[in-house]
Motif scaffolding. Structure first.
Motif, PDB file in Angstrom:
ATOM      1  N   LYS A   7       0.842  -1.199   0.000  1.00 47.21           N
ATOM      2  CA  LYS A   7       0.000   0.000   0.000  1.00 47.21           C
ATOM      3  C   LYS A   7       0.878   1.250   0.000  1.00 47.21           C
ATOM      4  CE  LYS A   7      -3.984  -2.000   2.261  1.00 47.21           C
ATOM      5  NZ  LYS A   7      -4.933  -1.920   3.369  1.00 47.21           N
ATOM      6  N   GLU A   8       0.436   2.221  -0.759  1.00 46.75           N
ATOM      7  CA  GLU A   8       1.167   3.467  -0.861  1.00 46.75           C
ATOM      8  C   GLU A   8       1.028   4.273   0.415  1.00 46.75           C
ATOM      9  OE1 GLU A   8      -0.118   5.899  -4.090  1.00 46.75           O
ATOM     10  OE2 GLU A   8       0.545   7.682  -3.051  1.00 46.75           O
ATOM     11  N   ARG A   9       2.117   4.868   0.860  1.00 53.90           N
ATOM     12  CA  ARG A   9       2.046   5.785   1.984  1.00 53.90           C
ATOM     13  C   ARG A   9       3.029   6.917   1.713  1.00 53.90           C
ATOM     14  NH1 ARG A   9       5.776   3.959   6.804  1.00 53.90           N
ATOM     15  NH2 ARG A   9       7.435   3.035   5.593  1.00 53.90           N
ATOM     16  N   ARG A  10       2.807   8.018   2.294  1.00 51.52           N
ATOM     17  CA  ARG A  10       3.660   9.172   2.056  1.00 51.52           C
ATOM     18  C   ARG A  10       4.446   9.503   3.306  1.00 51.52           C
ATOM     19  NH1 ARG A  10       0.968  13.164  -2.180  1.00 51.52           N
ATOM     20  NH2 ARG A  10       0.137  11.563  -3.520  1.00 51.52           N
ATOM     21  N   CYS A  11       5.632  10.002   3.110  1.00 49.38           N
ATOM     22  CA  CYS A  11       6.449  10.406   4.247  1.00 49.38           C
ATOM     23  C   CYS A  11       7.188  11.685   3.858  1.00 49.38           C
ATOM     24  CB  CYS A  11       7.412   9.301   4.649  1.00 49.38           C
ATOM     25  SG  CYS A  11       8.697   8.979   3.449  1.00 49.38           S
ATOM     26  N   ARG A  12       7.836  12.303   4.831  1.00 43.61           N
ATOM     27  CA  ARG A  12       8.530  13.572   4.602  1.00 43.61           C
ATOM     28  C   ARG A  12       9.658  13.421   3.576  1.00 43.61           C
ATOM     29  NH1 ARG A  12       9.035  18.410   7.447  1.00 43.61           N
ATOM     30  NH2 ARG A  12      11.076  19.382   7.225  1.00 43.61           N
ATOM     31  N   LEU A  33       6.919  12.280 -14.649  1.00 39.92           N
ATOM     32  CA  LEU A  33       7.386  11.249 -13.743  1.00 39.92           C
ATOM     33  C   LEU A  33       6.296  10.197 -13.579  1.00 39.92           C
ATOM     34  CD1 LEU A  33       9.442  10.189 -11.654  1.00 39.92           C
ATOM     35  CD2 LEU A  33       8.250  11.599  -9.960  1.00 39.92           C
ATOM     36  N   LYS A  34       6.663   8.932 -13.718  1.00 38.79           N
ATOM     37  CA  LYS A  34       5.734   7.831 -13.486  1.00 38.79           C
ATOM     38  C   LYS A  34       6.320   6.947 -12.406  1.00 38.79           C
ATOM     39  CE  LYS A  34       3.471   7.215 -17.925  1.00 38.79           C
ATOM     40  NZ  LYS A  34       3.224   6.212 -18.984  1.00 38.79           N
ATOM     41  N   ILE A  35       5.458   6.501 -11.520  1.00 36.22           N
ATOM     42  CA  ILE A  35       5.910   5.649 -10.426  1.00 36.22           C
ATOM     43  C   ILE A  35       5.121   4.349 -10.465  1.00 36.22           C
ATOM     44  CG2 ILE A  35       6.022   5.404  -7.929  1.00 36.22           C
ATOM     45  CD1 ILE A  35       6.558   8.345  -7.725  1.00 36.22           C
ATOM     46  N   ALA A  36       5.843   3.243 -10.301  1.00 38.00           N
ATOM     47  CA  ALA A  36       5.202   1.926 -10.269  1.00 38.00           C
ATOM     48  C   ALA A  36       5.427   1.279  -8.914  1.00 38.00           C
ATOM     49  CB  ALA A  36       5.771   1.038 -11.369  1.00 38.00           C
ATOM     50  N   ASP A  37       4.484   0.468  -8.498  1.00 35.06           N
ATOM     51  CA  ASP A  37       4.607  -0.286  -7.254  1.00 35.06           C
ATOM     52  C   ASP A  37       5.785  -1.256  -7.396  1.00 35.06           C
ATOM     53  OD1 ASP A  37       4.412  -1.966  -5.105  1.00 35.06           O
ATOM     54  OD2 ASP A  37       2.308  -2.478  -5.424  1.00 35.06           O
ATOM     55  N   PRO A  38       6.812  -1.142  -6.541  1.00 36.82           N
ATOM     56  CA  PRO A  38       7.970  -2.027  -6.683  1.00 36.82           C
ATOM     57  C   PRO A  38       7.650  -3.484  -6.402  1.00 36.82           C
ATOM     58  CG  PRO A  38       8.148  -0.691  -4.708  1.00 36.82           C
ATOM     59  CD  PRO A  38       6.949  -0.189  -5.447  1.00 36.82           C
ATOM     60  N   HIS A  73       7.936 -14.983 -23.960  1.00 39.46           N
ATOM     61  CA  HIS A  73       8.394 -13.681 -23.466  1.00 39.46           C
ATOM     62  C   HIS A  73       9.856 -13.717 -23.084  1.00 39.46           C
ATOM     63  CE1 HIS A  73       4.302 -12.236 -23.165  1.00 39.46           C
ATOM     64  NE2 HIS A  73       3.976 -13.270 -22.448  1.00 39.46           N
ATOM     65  N   ASP A  74      10.565 -12.631 -23.380  1.00 36.81           N
ATOM     66  CA  ASP A  74      11.844 -12.345 -22.744  1.00 36.81           C
ATOM     67  C   ASP A  74      11.489 -11.740 -21.388  1.00 36.81           C
ATOM     68  OD1 ASP A  74      14.883 -11.635 -22.920  1.00 36.81           O
ATOM     69  OD2 ASP A  74      13.857  -9.821 -22.223  1.00 36.81           O
ATOM     70  N   ARG A  75      12.081 -12.236 -20.335  1.00 36.02           N
ATOM     71  CA  ARG A  75      11.708 -11.817 -18.981  1.00 36.02           C
ATOM     72  C   ARG A  75      11.739 -10.295 -18.812  1.00 36.02           C
ATOM     73  NH1 ARG A  75      12.255 -14.253 -13.959  1.00 36.02           N
ATOM     74  NH2 ARG A  75      12.239 -12.756 -12.267  1.00 36.02           N
ATOM     75  N   ASP A  76      12.859  -9.667 -19.197  1.00 37.39           N
ATOM     76  CA  ASP A  76      13.032  -8.236 -18.955  1.00 37.39           C
ATOM     77  C   ASP A  76      12.126  -7.389 -19.841  1.00 37.39           C
ATOM     78  OD1 ASP A  76      14.946  -8.868 -17.061  1.00 37.39           O
ATOM     79  OD2 ASP A  76      16.608  -8.678 -18.475  1.00 37.39           O
ATOM     80  N   GLU A  77      11.985  -7.806 -21.092  1.00 39.99           N
ATOM     81  CA  GLU A  77      11.126  -7.038 -22.001  1.00 39.99           C
ATOM     82  C   GLU A  77       9.667  -7.111 -21.542  1.00 39.99           C
ATOM     83  OE1 GLU A  77      11.737  -7.785 -26.176  1.00 39.99           O
ATOM     84  OE2 GLU A  77       9.678  -7.198 -26.591  1.00 39.99           O
ATOM     85  N   ASN A  78       9.236  -8.300 -21.107  1.00 42.52           N
ATOM     86  CA  ASN A  78       7.868  -8.451 -20.609  1.00 42.52           C
ATOM     87  C   ASN A  78       7.647  -7.583 -19.369  1.00 42.52           C
ATOM     88  OD1 ASN A  78       5.224  -9.897 -20.439  1.00 42.52           O
ATOM     89  ND2 ASN A  78       6.118 -10.565 -18.501  1.00 42.52           N
ATOM     90  N   ALA A  79       8.635  -7.600 -18.457  1.00 44.25           N
ATOM     91  CA  ALA A  79       8.512  -6.787 -17.246  1.00 44.25           C
ATOM     92  C   ALA A  79       8.454  -5.304 -17.597  1.00 44.25           C
ATOM     93  CB  ALA A  79       9.685  -7.070 -16.311  1.00 44.25           C
ATOM     94  N   ALA A  80       9.275  -4.885 -18.550  1.00 41.18           N
ATOM     95  CA  ALA A  80       9.289  -3.468 -18.949  1.00 41.18           C
ATOM     96  C   ALA A  80       7.932  -3.047 -19.510  1.00 41.18           C
ATOM     97  CB  ALA A  80      10.392  -3.236 -19.978  1.00 41.18           C
ATOM     98  N   ARG A  81       7.319  -3.917 -20.306  1.00 40.15           N
ATOM     99  CA  ARG A  81       6.004  -3.577 -20.862  1.00 40.15           C
ATOM    100  C   ARG A  81       4.948  -3.504 -19.771  1.00 40.15           C
ATOM    101  NH1 ARG A  81       5.261  -6.015 -26.821  1.00 40.15           N
ATOM    102  NH2 ARG A  81       7.316  -5.484 -27.597  1.00 40.15           N
ATOM    103  N   ASN A  82       5.046  -4.405 -18.788  1.00 38.52           N
ATOM    104  CA  ASN A  82       4.092  -4.357 -17.680  1.00 38.52           C
ATOM    105  C   ASN A  82       4.290  -3.109 -16.823  1.00 38.52           C
ATOM    106  OD1 ASN A  82       2.524  -6.662 -18.126  1.00 38.52           O
ATOM    107  ND2 ASN A  82       4.107  -7.974 -17.272  1.00 38.52           N
ATOM    108  N   ILE A  83       5.541  -2.745 -16.604  1.00 42.36           N
ATOM    109  CA  ILE A  83       5.815  -1.528 -15.817  1.00 42.36           C
ATOM    110  C   ILE A  83       5.244  -0.311 -16.533  1.00 42.36           C
ATOM    111  CG2 ILE A  83       7.656   0.011 -15.030  1.00 42.36           C
ATOM    112  CD1 ILE A  83       9.301  -2.563 -14.470  1.00 42.36           C
ATOM    113  N   GLU A  84       5.414  -0.270 -17.844  1.00 43.33           N
ATOM    114  CA  GLU A  84       4.854   0.840 -18.632  1.00 43.33           C
ATOM    115  C   GLU A  84       3.332   0.928 -18.444  1.00 43.33           C
ATOM    116  OE1 GLU A  84       6.660   2.891 -20.803  1.00 43.33           O
ATOM    117  OE2 GLU A  84       4.846   4.056 -21.120  1.00 43.33           O
ATOM    118  N   ILE A  88       2.027   4.899 -12.808  1.00 38.72           N
ATOM    119  CA  ILE A  88       1.057   5.982 -12.687  1.00 38.72           C
ATOM    120  C   ILE A  88       1.780   7.314 -12.872  1.00 38.72           C
ATOM    121  CG2 ILE A  88      -0.586   7.102 -11.130  1.00 38.72           C
ATOM    122  CD1 ILE A  88      -0.731   4.354  -9.680  1.00 38.72           C
ATOM    123  N   PRO A  89       1.314   8.157 -13.792  1.00 32.51           N
ATOM    124  CA  PRO A  89       1.942   9.469 -13.920  1.00 32.51           C
ATOM    125  C   PRO A  89       1.678  10.296 -12.658  1.00 32.51           C
ATOM    126  CG  PRO A  89       0.217   9.183 -15.558  1.00 32.51           C
ATOM    127  CD  PRO A  89       0.241   7.947 -14.733  1.00 32.51           C
TER     128      PRO A  89
END
Ligand SMILES: [Zn+2]
Length: 92
Positions: A7-12, A33-38, A73-84, A88-89
Motif C-alpha cells: 500500500k502506498e504511503r507518504r512520508c517527509r 514522472l511515473k511511479i510503479a509499485d515495486p 516472453h523475454d523476462r526483462d522485455e515483458n517486465a518493462a512492458r508491464n511496468i509501462e 502511474i503518472p
C-alpha cells in the motif's frame, strides 16, 4: 512514495524527493514522472493476456511461455512492458 505491505504511503523524505524530481524533470527536461509499485509482479505477468506464471519467480528463468496465451516472453522485455502499463503518472 513509500510502499508498506503493497500500500502506498507518504512520508517527509518522499515529499522532498518528489519536489526535487518535479523541479528537475518538469522544469529542466519537460518529462513526466511515473511511479510503479515495486512489488507489482511485472516479471510474472503476461503483458498480452494478464495471466500470472509464478514459475517465473526464479531469476534464472530468462525466457518463458505464457500458459494461457502461449506467447513467448523475454523476462526483462515483458517486465518493462508491464511496468509501462502499471506506472502511474505523478501530477507535480
Ligand atoms: Zn498470456
Amino acid at each position: 512514495m513509500c510502499y508498506k505491505n503493497g500500500k502506498e504511503r507518504r512520508c517527509r523524505a518522499c515529499n522532498v524527493v518528489r519536489i526535487f524530481l518535479r523541479k528537475t524533470l518538469n522544469i529542466w527536461y519537460w518529462r513526466t514522472l511515473k511511479i510503479a509499485d515495486p512489488f507489482a509482479p511485472t516479471s510474472q505477468t503476461c503483458h498480452v493476456c494478464g495471466a500470472m506464471n509464478t514459475e517465473v519467480k526464479n531469476l534464472q528463468v530468462r525466457q518463458w511461455t505464457c500458459p494461457s496465451c502461449h506467447t513467448t516472453h523475454d523476462r526483462d522485455e515483458n517486465a518493462a512492458r508491464n511496468i509501462e502499463n502499471v506506472a502511474i503518472p505523478i501530477v507535480m
